[in-house]
Write a protein that holds these residues in place. Structure first.
Motif, PDB file in Angstrom:
ATOM      1  N   UNK A   1      11.087  -1.203  -2.280  1.00 50.06           N
ATOM      2  CA  UNK A   1      12.333  -0.488  -1.623  1.00 50.06           C
ATOM      3  C   UNK A   1      12.968   0.285  -2.700  1.00 50.06           C
ATOM      4  N   UNK A   2      12.978  -0.051  -3.922  1.00 48.40           N
ATOM      5  CA  UNK A   2      13.429   0.823  -4.890  1.00 48.40           C
ATOM      6  C   UNK A   2      12.445   2.110  -5.052  1.00 48.40           C
ATOM      7  N   UNK A   3      11.438   2.031  -4.960  1.00 47.89           N
ATOM      8  CA  UNK A   3      10.390   3.158  -5.308  1.00 47.89           C
ATOM      9  C   UNK A   3      10.514   4.103  -3.945  1.00 47.89           C
ATOM     10  N   UNK A   4      10.590   3.638  -2.820  1.00 48.33           N
ATOM     11  CA  UNK A   4      10.425   4.449  -1.549  1.00 48.33           C
ATOM     12  C   UNK A   4      11.939   5.136  -1.465  1.00 48.33           C
ATOM     13  N   UNK A   5      13.059   4.463  -1.834  1.00 49.14           N
ATOM     14  CA  UNK A   5      14.251   5.154  -1.993  1.00 49.14           C
ATOM     15  C   UNK A   5      14.294   6.392  -3.097  1.00 49.14           C
ATOM     16  N   UNK A   6      13.796   6.319  -4.344  1.00 49.45           N
ATOM     17  CA  UNK A   6      13.320   7.335  -5.159  1.00 49.45           C
ATOM     18  C   UNK A   6      12.317   8.472  -4.579  1.00 49.45           C
ATOM     19  N   UNK A   7      11.492   7.767  -3.926  1.00 45.94           N
ATOM     20  CA  UNK A   7      10.499   9.051  -3.361  1.00 45.94           C
ATOM     21  C   UNK A   7      10.980   9.599  -2.213  1.00 45.94           C
TER      22      UNK A   7
ATOM     23  N   UNK B   1       7.531  -7.923  -4.872  1.00 42.23           N
ATOM     24  CA  UNK B   1       6.905  -6.644  -4.593  1.00 42.23           C
ATOM     25  C   UNK B   1       7.556  -5.915  -3.623  1.00 42.23           C
ATOM     26  N   UNK B   2       8.349  -6.458  -2.534  1.00 47.99           N
ATOM     27  CA  UNK B   2       9.073  -5.889  -1.549  1.00 47.99           C
ATOM     28  C   UNK B   2      10.145  -5.250  -2.011  1.00 47.99           C
ATOM     29  N   UNK B   3      10.798  -5.681  -2.942  1.00 48.52           N
ATOM     30  CA  UNK B   3      12.364  -5.137  -3.645  1.00 48.52           C
ATOM     31  C   UNK B   3      11.708  -3.955  -4.685  1.00 48.52           C
TER      32      UNK B   3
END
Length: 138
Positions: free
Chosen positions: A113-119, A108-110
């Motif tokens: 990280x991926x989702x927040x990078x895109x957002x 879930x942490x990774x």
């Protein structure tokens, strides 16, 4: 409105402000890829050389398949025709056996990280758009 200066920062703001939906999605794909590479990096030379080899083979095939007679070459498109196969093959090798579900990290942490990078990138796009848009009268 942006000043008429053509400083690198103004050029970048204008570029990110003008991204259409297709380009925004492509950038998000790339940002997701970079996030996964940072989280699951493997220094195996074989992995990266194999990915480069696949990129060259598939990239040249894509150029041959998409070439139009009497049409100017857009070097950004050619670059993407090589970059995308490189990213796909290295991504596949990096996530193999790590419990990914489709493209999504098992942690879930990774995943966050991926989702927040895109957002974050999408937010940057809208911030640049607001900076670059002409001021409204009134």
């Amino acid at each position: 409105m942006l000043p008429t200066s053509q400083s690198p920062i103004h050029i970048m703001i204008a570029y990110f402000a003008r991204l259409n939906t297709s380009r925004l999605i492509l950038w998000c794909y790339f940002i997701w890829y970079v996030a996964v590479v940072c989280l699951y990096f493997d220094a195996s030379l074989v992995l990266w050389i194999s990915s480069l080899g696949m990129s060259l083979l598939i990239g040249f095939a894509l150029i041959l398949a998409s070439r139009q007679p009497n049409q100017a070459t857009d070097y950004r498109v050619v670059f993407r025709l090589f970059l995308i196969p490189f990213c796909v093959s290295s991504y596949s090798a990096l996530i193999k056996g790590k419990g990914f579900i489709l493209l999504f990290p098992p942690s879930p942490r990774d995943l966050l990280v991926c989702l927040l990078s895109c957002l974050g990138f999408i937010a940057l796009h809208f911030i640049c758009k607001a900076i670059a848009s002409p001021e409204k009268a009134g």
